[in-house]
Design an enzyme around this catalytic site. Structure first.
Site, PDB file in Angstrom:
ATOM      1  N   SER A 151       0.711  -1.306  -0.003  1.00 30.14           N
ATOM      2  CA  SER A 151      -0.047  -0.135  -0.213  1.00 30.14           C
ATOM      3  C   SER A 151       0.783   1.349   0.001  1.00 30.14           C
ATOM      4  O   SER A 151       1.686   1.405   0.612  1.00 30.14           O
ATOM      5  CB  SER A 151      -0.867  -0.012   1.165  1.00 30.14           C
ATOM      6  OG  SER A 151      -1.540   1.116   1.451  1.00 30.14           O
ATOM      7  N   SER A 207      -0.489   4.016   1.043  1.00 33.47           N
ATOM      8  CA  SER A 207      -1.046   4.959   1.951  1.00 33.47           C
ATOM      9  C   SER A 207      -0.090   5.444   3.136  1.00 33.47           C
ATOM     10  O   SER A 207      -0.180   6.517   3.551  1.00 33.47           O
ATOM     11  CB  SER A 207      -2.438   4.360   2.472  1.00 33.47           C
ATOM     12  OG  SER A 207      -3.282   4.315   1.713  1.00 33.47           O
ATOM     13  N   LYS A 211     -13.984  -2.800   2.678  1.00 33.23           N
ATOM     14  CA  LYS A 211     -14.858  -1.742   2.352  1.00 33.23           C
ATOM     15  C   LYS A 211     -16.401  -2.123   3.076  1.00 33.23           C
ATOM     16  O   LYS A 211     -16.874  -0.981   3.903  1.00 33.23           O
ATOM     17  CB  LYS A 211     -14.787  -0.944   1.152  1.00 33.23           C
ATOM     18  CG  LYS A 211     -13.570  -0.335   0.864  1.00 33.23           C
ATOM     19  CD  LYS A 211     -13.206   0.166  -0.564  1.00 33.23           C
ATOM     20  CE  LYS A 211     -11.934   0.584  -0.696  1.00 33.23           C
ATOM     21  NZ  LYS A 211     -11.898   1.580  -1.929  1.00 33.23           N
ATOM     22  N   ASP A 245     -13.691   7.816  -1.510  1.00 35.53           N
ATOM     23  CA  ASP A 245     -13.054   7.383  -2.622  1.00 35.53           C
ATOM     24  C   ASP A 245     -13.906   8.444  -3.889  1.00 35.53           C
ATOM     25  O   ASP A 245     -13.321   8.663  -4.875  1.00 35.53           O
ATOM     26  CB  ASP A 245     -13.646   6.065  -3.239  1.00 35.53           C
ATOM     27  CG  ASP A 245     -12.626   4.810  -2.438  1.00 35.53           C
ATOM     28  OD1 ASP A 245     -11.640   5.186  -2.143  1.00 35.53           O
ATOM     29  OD2 ASP A 245     -13.125   3.814  -2.079  1.00 35.53           O
ATOM     30  N   ALA A 269     -19.030  -3.885  -9.223  1.00 37.09           N
ATOM     31  CA  ALA A 269     -20.226  -3.553  -8.177  1.00 37.09           C
ATOM     32  C   ALA A 269     -19.893  -3.948  -6.634  1.00 37.09           C
ATOM     33  O   ALA A 269     -20.840  -4.062  -5.953  1.00 37.09           O
ATOM     34  CB  ALA A 269     -21.489  -4.417  -8.647  1.00 37.09           C
ATOM     35  N   GLY A 309     -16.993  -3.028  -3.320  1.00 40.58           N
ATOM     36  CA  GLY A 309     -16.963  -1.810  -2.616  1.00 40.58           C
ATOM     37  C   GLY A 309     -16.089  -0.707  -3.323  1.00 40.58           C
ATOM     38  O   GLY A 309     -16.406   0.463  -3.108  1.00 40.58           O
TER      39      GLY A 309
END
Length: 281
Positions: free
Chosen positions: A16, A18, A67, A103, A129, A131
């Protein structure tokens, strides 16, 4: 003052970006944080989140495939998180978690401000379809697209997302076998994780028109198959999810700290290494 304890939860999550993004935001704003990546399988997520809170965690990002689970674990939620049915940002409030979803705001900001796209009136296709799709669909509608067609491998998830959006006049569930019948779109958003394995759903050339923008919510190697399809079939724009990642992170940072950091320098630093990125957000 001790640094704010923050984390990103996902499975997998080792690659990640992040932690790097939020470290840059913290340096820019002078806010002290300690941000870690925590790998939690879906069946272990609730316990991992509770342990994080007990250890002093005050905020968290949530990525695939957690999510929708995060939505259920939040005691309170923003209107946009409830409409999405998915949470990517958690804020500790007293003894409980408040859930939000940044998001969609991150995607729209990236497309309109960084890439200069006018989303108004665009006939749009959302592939996926889960998260990620749930997070961006409400924001696309609010940005003024004319119609949103939703397709997914699992028909029940397509129907569930379309129903949750609550706009039957603008949102149309369709199925993969119908793709060749839907005509051209001015915006195609790939919200599936198929590209992580180097594969992609089979999409017909007939979806592409003269001003089609193709957007993959993934970045790095995971976005390569879809963006290669987009370029080969003449899409005017082919955009990966790196800018969205940075923008949604800035929205999360603002929820935790009350200040929205500048994003362009952080985006450019990551983009310069985009060939080396492995998607994990």
């Amino acid at each position: 003052m001790s640094p704010a304890r923050l984390a990103v939860f996902g499975h997998p999550v080792a690659h990640s970006l992040s932690p790097r993004i939020h470290a840059a935001f913290a340096a820019q704003t002078g806010i002290a944080i300690a941000y870690e990546a925590i790998d939690a399988a879906p069946d272990a997520f609730a316990d991992a989140l509770a342990a994080f809170a007990t250890a002093g965690g005050t905020g968290a990002n949530v990525t695939l495939p957690l999510k929708e689970l995060a939505h259920g674990l939040a005691s309170t939620r923003s209107a946009r998180a409830d409409r999405a049915g998915a949470v990517n940002t958690l804020v500790r409030q007293g003894d409980a978690w408040h859930g939000d979803n940044t998001d969609g705001a991150g995607l729209v900001r990236d497309l309109t401000e960084r890439h200069g796209l006018d989303l108004r009136g665009r006939r749009s296709l959302l592939v996926g379809a889960g998260g990620a799709a749930r997070g961006v669909a409400p924001a696309l509608l609010e940005a003024g697209i004319s119609e949103l067609y939703v397709v997914n491998r699992t028909a029940s998830r397509t129907d569930a997302l379309s129903d949750a959006l609550g706009e039957p006049g603008r949102v149309h569930p369709r199925y993969l076998e119908q793709l060749g019948e839907l005509g051209e779109f001015e915006l195609i958003v790939n919200a599936t994780s198929a590209g992580r394995g180097g594969a992609m759903l089979s999409l017909p050339r007939s979806l592409v028109g003269v001003r089609t923008a193709a957007v993959d919510l993934s970045y790095g190697e995971a976005s390569v198959p879809f963006l290669a399809w987009a370029r080969a079939h003449g899409c005017r724009d082919a955009i990966d999810g790196l800018g969205m990642l940075v923008e949604q992170a800035a929205e999360s940072f603002a929820l935790w700290h009350g200040v929205r950091p500048e994003t362009q320098a952080v985006f450019e630093a990551l983009q310069s290494q985009s060939a080396l990125l492995v998607n994990a957000d």
